[in-house]
Design an enzyme around this catalytic site. Structure first.
Site, mmCIF file in Angstrom:
data_model
loop_
_atom_site.group_PDB
_atom_site.id
_atom_site.type_symbol
_atom_site.label_atom_id
_atom_site.label_comp_id
_atom_site.label_asym_id
_atom_site.label_seq_id
_atom_site.Cartn_x
_atom_site.Cartn_y
_atom_site.Cartn_z
ATOM 1 N N ASP A 86 0.792 -1.244 0.000
ATOM 2 C CA ASP A 86 0.000 0.000 0.000
ATOM 3 C C ASP A 86 0.820 1.290 0.000
ATOM 4 O O ASP A 86 0.278 2.373 -0.216
ATOM 5 C CB ASP A 86 -0.992 0.011 1.179
ATOM 6 C CG ASP A 86 -0.319 -0.233 2.539
ATOM 7 O OD1 ASP A 86 0.819 0.243 2.740
ATOM 8 O OD2 ASP A 86 -0.946 -0.881 3.397
ATOM 9 N N HIS A 101 6.577 -7.772 -1.230
ATOM 10 C CA HIS A 101 5.535 -8.221 -2.159
ATOM 11 C C HIS A 101 5.223 -7.182 -3.235
ATOM 12 O O HIS A 101 4.148 -7.207 -3.827
ATOM 13 C CB HIS A 101 4.269 -8.615 -1.381
ATOM 14 C CG HIS A 101 4.475 -9.813 -0.500
ATOM 15 N ND1 HIS A 101 3.590 -10.216 0.471
ATOM 16 C CD2 HIS A 101 5.494 -10.705 -0.450
ATOM 17 C CE1 HIS A 101 4.058 -11.300 1.081
ATOM 18 N NE2 HIS A 101 5.217 -11.602 0.535
ATOM 19 N N THR A 169 1.013 -9.263 11.276
ATOM 20 C CA THR A 169 1.081 -10.273 10.212
ATOM 21 C C THR A 169 0.701 -11.635 10.776
ATOM 22 O O THR A 169 1.060 -11.970 11.912
ATOM 23 C CB THR A 169 2.476 -10.325 9.529
ATOM 24 O OG1 THR A 169 2.484 -11.407 8.587
ATOM 25 C CG2 THR A 169 3.615 -10.485 10.506
HETATM 26 N N1 APR Z 1 -3.033 -4.122 14.633
HETATM 27 C C1 APR Z 1 -2.172 -5.187 14.570
HETATM 28 N N2 APR Z 1 -2.484 -6.358 13.958
HETATM 29 C C2 APR Z 1 -3.707 -6.479 13.434
HETATM 30 C C3 APR Z 1 -4.659 -5.421 13.460
HETATM 31 C C4 APR Z 1 -4.275 -4.199 14.102
HETATM 32 N N3 APR Z 1 -5.102 -3.162 14.198
HETATM 33 N N4 APR Z 1 -5.782 -5.838 12.821
HETATM 34 C C5 APR Z 1 -5.550 -7.095 12.406
HETATM 35 N N5 APR Z 1 -4.301 -7.499 12.771
HETATM 36 C C6 APR Z 1 -3.624 -8.775 12.496
HETATM 37 C C7 APR Z 1 -4.525 -9.987 12.388
HETATM 38 O O1 APR Z 1 -4.772 -10.559 13.672
HETATM 39 C C8 APR Z 1 -3.697 -10.913 11.493
HETATM 40 O O2 APR Z 1 -2.835 -11.752 12.266
HETATM 41 O O3 APR Z 1 -3.007 -8.645 11.225
HETATM 42 C C9 APR Z 1 -2.826 -9.955 10.675
HETATM 43 C C10 APR Z 1 -3.163 -9.880 9.195
HETATM 44 O O4 APR Z 1 -2.891 -11.117 8.598
HETATM 45 P P1 APR Z 1 -3.056 -11.331 7.017
HETATM 46 O O5 APR Z 1 -4.367 -10.808 6.546
HETATM 47 O O6 APR Z 1 -2.750 -12.778 6.753
HETATM 48 O O7 APR Z 1 -1.939 -10.369 6.396
HETATM 49 P P2 APR Z 1 -0.398 -10.626 6.124
HETATM 50 O O8 APR Z 1 0.212 -11.468 7.195
HETATM 51 O O9 APR Z 1 0.205 -9.297 5.862
HETATM 52 O O10 APR Z 1 -0.459 -11.447 4.773
HETATM 53 C C11 APR Z 1 0.742 -11.795 4.127
HETATM 54 O O11 APR Z 1 -0.429 -12.744 2.276
HETATM 55 O O12 APR Z 1 -2.030 -12.860 0.563
HETATM 56 C C12 APR Z 1 -0.759 -12.477 0.901
HETATM 57 O O13 APR Z 1 0.499 -10.971 -0.342
HETATM 58 C C13 APR Z 1 -0.468 -11.002 0.671
HETATM 59 O O14 APR Z 1 1.182 -9.627 1.789
HETATM 60 C C14 APR Z 1 0.101 -10.530 1.992
HETATM 61 C C15 APR Z 1 0.565 -11.824 2.639
#
Ligand code: APR
Length: 226
Positions: A86, A101, A169
């Site tokens: 983003d 990514h 994450t």
């Molecule tokens: N603050 C901190 N963490 C949070 C918040 C917040 N306000 N809101 C949600 N989360 C956490 C969730 O609990 C979850 O563990 O953020 C995490 C998001 O996880 P994903 O949606 O799996 O995102 P991410 O880990 O970045 O995904 C990795 O997957 O599909 C691919 O390329 C895409 O970069 C992405 C990669």
């Protein structure tokens, strides 16, 4: 050199209004990646994939960095390794950002390697390269490989860091999911910020179960006061 790494995922941008990928309301719950986020989908129907990314760019273009992104900028000299596409870390003012990514704000041509920068919030840009083919977003889609030099740069920084802070994450996607273990095996203090436990939580020295916008400013303050 500041030996702190912020390793960020979709959770840090959630409070800016950018949806996460997994869990309730996640991008992959609403959209089938096989239709929108892989090279095969683009080859089958480039216009549909371009339109999907146009909609995402538009939505993300309206989002602003939050207190979590901004607090990180106070830790001068730190390295940010992000899975996010983003661009919110850069918009907050962070300089050293490794985008594992790729970026929503870049296009590339698979045929002649031409690239195109897109200004966040600018919704009119060319969809065709000078060679006549469609530009594709310079994002690591499902089935794509990560850029070798990005991984090398990230791993080098992790192997030499003293503090590794994972923020928002799920730790579900490799090779990024292996980074906390790499940091730990090289003796770094590892901290996780996530309101929910993750599969990798057991690996961290400290887990802060708060939202990024609350926890990151407090943690950065604590570290700067040390
Ligand atoms: N603050 C901190 N963490 C949070 C918040 C917040 N306000 N809101 C949600 N989360 C956490 C969730 O609990 C979850 O563990 O953020 C995490 C998001 O996880 P994903 O949606 O799996 O995102 P991410 O880990 O970045 O995904 C990795 O997957 O599909 C691919 O390329 C895409 O970069 C992405 C990669």
């Amino acid at each position: 050199m500041n030996k702190t790494i912020f390793f960020t995922g979709a959770g840090i941008s959630a409070e800016s209004g950018v949806p996460t990928y997994r869990g309730r309301g996640g991008v992959w719950e609403q959209y089938n990646y096989e239709e929108y986020a892989c090279q095969e989908a683009f080859d089958r129907n480039p216009k549909k994939v371009i339109e999907f990314h146009k909609v995402r760019r538009k939505a993300v273009g309206f989002c602003k960095p939050n207190a979590g992104h901004l607090a990180i900028t106070a830790m001068q000299g730190a390295t940010i390794i992000t899975q996010n596409i983003d661009g919110l870390h850069q918009r907050a003012g962070s300089k050293t950002v490794i985008e594992l990514h790729g970026s929503l704000w870049k296009n590339r041509c698979n045929y002649c390697d031409e690239t195109q920068e897109i200004i966040p919030g600018e919704f009119y840009y060319k969809t065709l390269c000078n060679c006549g083919r469609y530009f594709r977003p310079d994002i690591v889609w499902f089935g794509d490989s990560l850029k070798e030099h990005n991984i090398r740069q990230a791993m080098h920084a992790i192997e030499h860091c003293e503090t590794f802070i994972s923020i928002g994450t799920s730790g579900a996607v490799w090779p990024a999911a292996g980074f906390p273990e790499l940091a730990k095996s090289h003796g770094a203090m590892c901290i996780e910020i996530n309101p929910e436990p993750t599969e990798l939580s057991y690996m961290f020295d400290e887990c802060i179960r708060e939202k990024a916008s609350v926890a990151v400013p407090k943690l950065v303050k604590r570290m700067l006061e040390k």
